[in-house]
Motif scaffolding. Structure first.
Motif, PDB file in Angstrom:
ATOM      1  N   TRP A  38      -6.658  -9.913   5.000  1.00 22.06           N
ATOM      2  CA  TRP A  38      -5.377 -10.457   4.537  1.00 22.06           C
ATOM      3  C   TRP A  38      -4.741 -11.370   5.590  1.00 22.06           C
ATOM      4  O   TRP A  38      -4.271 -12.464   5.274  1.00 22.06           O
ATOM      5  CB  TRP A  38      -4.445  -9.303   4.185  1.00 22.06           C
ATOM      6  CG  TRP A  38      -3.098  -9.734   3.692  1.00 22.06           C
ATOM      7  CD1 TRP A  38      -2.807 -10.299   2.490  1.00 22.06           C
ATOM      8  CD2 TRP A  38      -1.863  -9.661   4.400  1.00 22.06           C
ATOM      9  NE1 TRP A  38      -1.481 -10.583   2.392  1.00 22.06           N
ATOM     10  CE2 TRP A  38      -0.871 -10.193   3.547  1.00 22.06           C
ATOM     11  CE3 TRP A  38      -1.485  -9.191   5.662  1.00 22.06           C
ATOM     12  CZ2 TRP A  38       0.465 -10.270   3.919  1.00 22.06           C
ATOM     13  CZ3 TRP A  38      -0.151  -9.266   6.025  1.00 22.06           C
ATOM     14  CH2 TRP A  38       0.808  -9.804   5.165  1.00 22.06           C
ATOM     15  N   GLU A  73      -9.714  -3.034   7.284  1.00 24.06           N
ATOM     16  CA  GLU A  73     -10.503  -4.228   6.983  1.00 24.06           C
ATOM     17  C   GLU A  73      -9.739  -5.126   6.004  1.00 24.06           C
ATOM     18  O   GLU A  73      -9.693  -6.345   6.162  1.00 24.06           O
ATOM     19  CB  GLU A  73     -11.831  -3.796   6.376  1.00 24.06           C
ATOM     20  CG  GLU A  73     -13.004  -4.665   6.819  1.00 24.06           C
ATOM     21  CD  GLU A  73     -14.284  -4.186   6.173  1.00 24.06           C
ATOM     22  OE1 GLU A  73     -14.700  -3.047   6.468  1.00 24.06           O
ATOM     23  OE2 GLU A  73     -14.855  -4.940   5.384  1.00 24.06           O
ATOM     24  N   GLN A  74      -9.126  -4.457   5.016  1.00 23.12           N
ATOM     25  CA  GLN A  74      -8.298  -5.222   4.068  1.00 23.12           C
ATOM     26  C   GLN A  74      -7.193  -5.963   4.814  1.00 23.12           C
ATOM     27  O   GLN A  74      -6.873  -7.118   4.507  1.00 23.12           O
ATOM     28  CB  GLN A  74      -7.651  -4.290   3.051  1.00 23.12           C
ATOM     29  CG  GLN A  74      -8.621  -3.692   2.076  1.00 23.12           C
ATOM     30  CD  GLN A  74      -7.889  -2.834   1.060  1.00 23.12           C
ATOM     31  OE1 GLN A  74      -6.807  -3.169   0.602  1.00 23.12           O
ATOM     32  NE2 GLN A  74      -8.489  -1.711   0.702  1.00 23.12           N
ATOM     33  N   TYR A  75      -6.584  -5.280   5.815  1.00 23.91           N
ATOM     34  CA  TYR A  75      -5.510  -5.895   6.588  1.00 23.91           C
ATOM     35  C   TYR A  75      -6.007  -7.142   7.319  1.00 23.91           C
ATOM     36  O   TYR A  75      -5.381  -8.209   7.252  1.00 23.91           O
ATOM     37  CB  TYR A  75      -4.936  -4.877   7.589  1.00 23.91           C
ATOM     38  CG  TYR A  75      -3.963  -5.465   8.582  1.00 23.91           C
ATOM     39  CD1 TYR A  75      -2.722  -5.938   8.171  1.00 23.91           C
ATOM     40  CD2 TYR A  75      -4.286  -5.551   9.937  1.00 23.91           C
ATOM     41  CE1 TYR A  75      -1.833  -6.485   9.066  1.00 23.91           C
ATOM     42  CE2 TYR A  75      -3.398  -6.090  10.853  1.00 23.91           C
ATOM     43  CZ  TYR A  75      -2.174  -6.564  10.413  1.00 23.91           C
ATOM     44  OH  TYR A  75      -1.295  -7.103  11.307  1.00 23.91           O
ATOM     45  N   HIS A  97       0.805  -1.222   0.000  1.00 27.14           N
ATOM     46  CA  HIS A  97       0.000   0.000   0.000  1.00 27.14           C
ATOM     47  C   HIS A  97       0.833   1.265   0.000  1.00 27.14           C
ATOM     48  O   HIS A  97       0.339   2.328  -0.327  1.00 27.14           O
ATOM     49  CB  HIS A  97      -0.955  -0.029   1.199  1.00 27.14           C
ATOM     50  CG  HIS A  97      -1.999  -1.077   1.008  1.00 27.14           C
ATOM     51  ND1 HIS A  97      -3.245  -0.807   0.522  1.00 27.14           N
ATOM     52  CD2 HIS A  97      -1.938  -2.417   1.170  1.00 27.14           C
ATOM     53  CE1 HIS A  97      -3.927  -1.934   0.408  1.00 27.14           C
ATOM     54  NE2 HIS A  97      -3.148  -2.916   0.799  1.00 27.14           N
ATOM     55  N   TYR A 108     -11.128  -7.897  -5.536  1.00 25.22           N
ATOM     56  CA  TYR A 108      -9.891  -7.971  -4.742  1.00 25.22           C
ATOM     57  C   TYR A 108     -10.046  -7.329  -3.367  1.00 25.22           C
ATOM     58  O   TYR A 108      -9.086  -7.217  -2.628  1.00 25.22           O
ATOM     59  CB  TYR A 108      -8.740  -7.312  -5.503  1.00 25.22           C
ATOM     60  CG  TYR A 108      -8.220  -8.181  -6.621  1.00 25.22           C
ATOM     61  CD1 TYR A 108      -7.221  -9.125  -6.374  1.00 25.22           C
ATOM     62  CD2 TYR A 108      -8.738  -8.079  -7.892  1.00 25.22           C
ATOM     63  CE1 TYR A 108      -6.750  -9.932  -7.392  1.00 25.22           C
ATOM     64  CE2 TYR A 108      -8.280  -8.886  -8.922  1.00 25.22           C
ATOM     65  CZ  TYR A 108      -7.283  -9.813  -8.666  1.00 25.22           C
ATOM     66  OH  TYR A 108      -6.817 -10.620  -9.669  1.00 25.22           O
ATOM     67  N   GLY A 109     -11.262  -6.821  -3.061  1.00 29.60           N
ATOM     68  CA  GLY A 109     -11.496  -6.225  -1.750  1.00 29.60           C
ATOM     69  C   GLY A 109     -10.836  -4.879  -1.579  1.00 29.60           C
ATOM     70  O   GLY A 109     -10.638  -4.406  -0.460  1.00 29.60           O
ATOM     71  N   LEU A 110     -10.493  -4.225  -2.697  1.00 32.27           N
ATOM     72  CA  LEU A 110      -9.771  -2.958  -2.591  1.00 32.27           C
ATOM     73  C   LEU A 110     -10.705  -1.781  -2.304  1.00 32.27           C
ATOM     74  O   LEU A 110     -10.240  -0.668  -2.098  1.00 32.27           O
ATOM     75  CB  LEU A 110      -8.994  -2.690  -3.880  1.00 32.27           C
ATOM     76  CG  LEU A 110      -7.823  -3.640  -4.110  1.00 32.27           C
ATOM     77  CD1 LEU A 110      -7.304  -3.528  -5.521  1.00 32.27           C
ATOM     78  CD2 LEU A 110      -6.693  -3.358  -3.124  1.00 32.27           C
ATOM     79  N   ARG A 139     -12.720  -1.696   0.219  1.00 34.22           N
ATOM     80  CA  ARG A 139     -12.992  -1.621   1.658  1.00 34.22           C
ATOM     81  C   ARG A 139     -11.911  -0.806   2.374  1.00 34.22           C
ATOM     82  O   ARG A 139     -10.832  -0.602   1.815  1.00 34.22           O
ATOM     83  CB  ARG A 139     -13.056  -3.048   2.228  1.00 34.22           C
ATOM     84  CG  ARG A 139     -14.400  -3.689   1.894  1.00 34.22           C
ATOM     85  CD  ARG A 139     -14.518  -5.046   2.488  1.00 34.22           C
ATOM     86  NE  ARG A 139     -13.939  -6.065   1.600  1.00 34.22           N
ATOM     87  CZ  ARG A 139     -13.928  -7.354   1.892  1.00 34.22           C
ATOM     88  NH1 ARG A 139     -14.430  -7.791   3.027  1.00 34.22           N
ATOM     89  NH2 ARG A 139     -13.420  -8.227   1.057  1.00 34.22           N
TER      90      ARG A 139
END
Lengths: 343, 317
Positions: free
Chosen positions: B71, B66-68, B30, B58-60, B62
């Motif tokens: 992941w 939240e992405q973290y 990021h 790809y959940g980008l 959010r």
């Protein structure tokens, strides 16, 4: 002590060392209340220098480092151009050719009188490139270590002296960064920042400060228990002054040794990054970048392209290690360097 | 402190470090310049709709935290997704490369012990004699030699001129005779610096032990010098070699990144460098994370072994 002189007076007992004059001078030298600190510090530095000078391999190392610095400074003229004016700081040029000028000779020629180290794939003079390449390696080593010290020393000193949550925070950060091997972390940072001279320096400084902070913190923990620190605090000296005037100067010796050795490590890492094609541009005359095509040249039998830049790196790092070892012995005659060689 | 308590405390301290490692690795993607979606689309102009659906896939879309968390949950189940560049599963790619690096690193480590321990003993016993001085210079030279250059020179001499080794790995399974023979040069290249480190460390640790009272006792009761050195002194000094194992792992990983490039060895280091060249960030992320976690766990194991071998350490910290 006074020199022993043959006595002509037979049959008389002579006790030496108790004469009035000798007694006086002797005690002056070891006077514990002598508060002329400046002269004492000079004495300490002289002591270190005397011990360092008596170490033959360390002096050889220092000579090689000084020689290489001289060669890189005088390799090509140093010029600064600003606003249309060109100021020539250093007009001499030891290198016979411009290191980036192509086809000054045949491509991939072996060593000859005209080109002592041969030429590379683009017909550039290897001898000039090795001489001028020292500028990149040596300056990257010096600047990256200096920047890392600028970050590591304050953080380590504050963490060690303050203790508590400050210490926890800094040390957890250090532990976390320690999980990544030096080169892997540097590669990751270069991947994020992109390539180039200052990005390379930044990556190597960002990975380098951890070691100094950790080392200095440990030393500070020991030093801050000493009486003179308690005395200074009791006299109402502000914390900032205590840390940077009393604690850090007494805890810094191992950090200096480590920093010296690290100049070598940083030069090796910068060269490794150059070799991987992640450091400076492959056409730059940097020692590691010059080897980035080494594999291809090697398979075609052009050994000189590989051997000479590598020898230059080896010579410099070896010399720096000898200096660091000697410095360690001079600063702390009991210690051993290798245990400190944690990065 | 009992061993169990010590282990528990060390494990608890390790947890924030592991979290930090995941946070740093995650932020790599990021902080990197450019939008990850550009990498997915291959820097082509696409419809806003397509881009939005890709972002959702790809959940980008959010928030970052939240992405973290997503992941980390993926990573815990060993789901690394697929590479947008090669389209292959990242986990599978790593699983394919990992044995090569483990074998190379393991044999280099073994070599460093095989050379470092005897050399360290000799240097300590013959302290101040020419043998000691020679080994000191050799160790300094071993640390000062750029490993990629050593590898190139070994290839030049033994590969190109003498023709004893191939210049690129043979097309053979990992555990075949040809492959192991080829691995000899990379092993030497990688193990040299490590051997120097082991040797110097063992020497200083032996010198400390030689001053201890039990050595005088052993000599006084008439044991042969060889028994005193190899049975008594070496055994106590080897603890120092255990403590340096953690440092050696980082040294070997750093070395592997470079040495694998020199010898075209298809391991993790090569994968990492290639992935950075292709800006294949999921692979970079997964490799860096794997390396970080390995080093943290290895250091934990080293500390526990150390505290088992030398119980005094448990009270030190």
């Amino acid at each position: 002590m006074t020199e022993h002189q043959p006595t002509t007076e037979r049959g008389r007992i002579r006790i030496e060392g108790f004469e009035e004059a000798v007694d006086e001078t002797d005690r002056d030298g070891v006077d514990v209340w002598d508060d002329d600190r400046r002269s004492e510090r000079r004495g300490r530095l002289e002591d270190v220098w005397r011990r360092f000078r008596s170490n033959r391999s360390a002096m050889v190392g220092l000579g090689v480092v000084a020689g290489l610095v001289f060669l890189t400074v005088f390799a090509r003229p140093l010029e600064f151009s600003t606003m249309g004016y060109t100021i020539t700081v250093q007009p001499f040029s030891l290198a016979p050719h411009d290191p980036s000028e192509m086809y000054v000779g045949p491509a991939n020629a072996g060593p000859s009188l005209a080109h002592p180290f041969g030429t590379d794939w683009a017909g550039r003079d290897q001898f000039s490139r090795v001489l001028a390449g020292g500028r990149f390696s040596l300056s990257i080593g010096a600047i990256a270590v200096a920047l890392a010290l600028l970050v590591g020393i304050p953080l380590g000193a504050i963490a060690g002296y303050a203790g508590g949550w400050v210490d926890e925070l800094v040390m957890r950060l250090v532990d976390t960064l320690y999980a990544f091997p030096f080169l892997v972390l540097a590669i990751a940072i270069v991947a994020v920042l992109g390539q180039g001279y200052w990005n390379l320096v930044a990556a190597l400084a960002l990975t380098g400060w951890i070691g100094y902070a950790r080392l200095l913190r440990g030393e500070v923990l020991a030093v801050k228990e000493r009486e003179y620190v308690t005395a200074a605090t009791a006299l109402g000296v502000p914390d900032r002054t205590v840390v940077f005037r009393h604690v850090v100067p007494n805890a810094i010796a191992p950090v200096i040794v480590q920093a010296t050795l690290n100049v070598g490590t940083v030069v090796l890492s910068a060269a490794a990054l150059g070799f991987l094609g992640l450091g400076l541009d492959p056409s730059t005359a940097e020692w590691g970048a010059m080897l980035s095509r080494g594999r291809d040249s090697l398979v075609h039998g052009h050994w000189h392209v590989t051997v000479f830049p590598g020898l230059a790196i080896f010579l410099f790092v070896m010399a720096i290690n000898l200096v660091g070892d000697g410095l360690n012995d001079a600063l702390d005659p009991q210690g051993e360097t290798v245990e400190r060689r944690r990065r | 402190m009992s061993l169990a308590n010590y282990v528990l405390r060390r494990v608890v301290v390790t947890i924030p470090v592991l979290l930090g490692v995941t946070a740093i690795t995650f932020s790599l993607l990021h902080v990197a310049p450019g939008d990850p979606i550009d990498v997915v689309t291959g820097f082509q102009n696409v419809d806003d709709d397509v881009e939005a659906s890709l972002r959702a896939e790809y959940g980008l879309d959010r928030p970052v935290w939240e992405q973290y968390l997503v992941w980390v949950a993926d990573v815990l189940t060993l789901e690394f997704g697929e590479s947008p560049v090669t389209g292959r599963d990242v986990g599978a790619t790593i699983a394919e490369r990992l044995p090569y690096t483990l074998l190379l690193g393991g044999s280099a480590w073994l070599l460093s012990l095989l050379i470092g321990i005897p050399a360290g003993v000799v240097a300590a016993v013959k302290r101040g004699e020419p043998a000691d001085e020679v080994s000191r210079i050799a160790a300094l030279a071993g640390i000062a030699t750029p490993n990629f250059w050593l590898g190139l020179v070994l290839l030049l001499v033994f590969g190109v001129h003498l023709g004893w080794f191939r210049v690129i790995p043979p097309d053979a399974p990992l555990l075949s005779l040809e492959m192991l023979w080829f691995m000899l040069l990379p092993t030497i290249t990688l193990g040299t610096a490590s051997a120097a480190l082991v040797m110097r460390l063992l020497r200083s640790s032996m010198l400390r032990e030689l001053n201890e009272g039990y050595v005088r006792t052993a000599r006084a009761k008439g044991l042969r010098e060889r028994t005193v050195i190899w049975k008594h002194v070496l055994r106590n000094s080897l603890i120092a070699v255990v403590t340096v194992a953690g440092l050696q792992i980082t040294l070997l990983v750093d070395g592997a990144v470079v040495v694998e490039q020199v010898f075209s060895w298809p391991g993790m280091g090569r994968l990492l460098v290639d992935a950075i060249g292709r800006r294949d960030f999921p692979v970079v992320q997964a490799s860096v994370l794997l390396i970080g976690v390995t080093v943290v766990v290895a250091n934990l194991l080293v500390d526990i072994t150390y505290s088992y071998l030398d119980p005094r350490i448990r009270y030190d910290r």
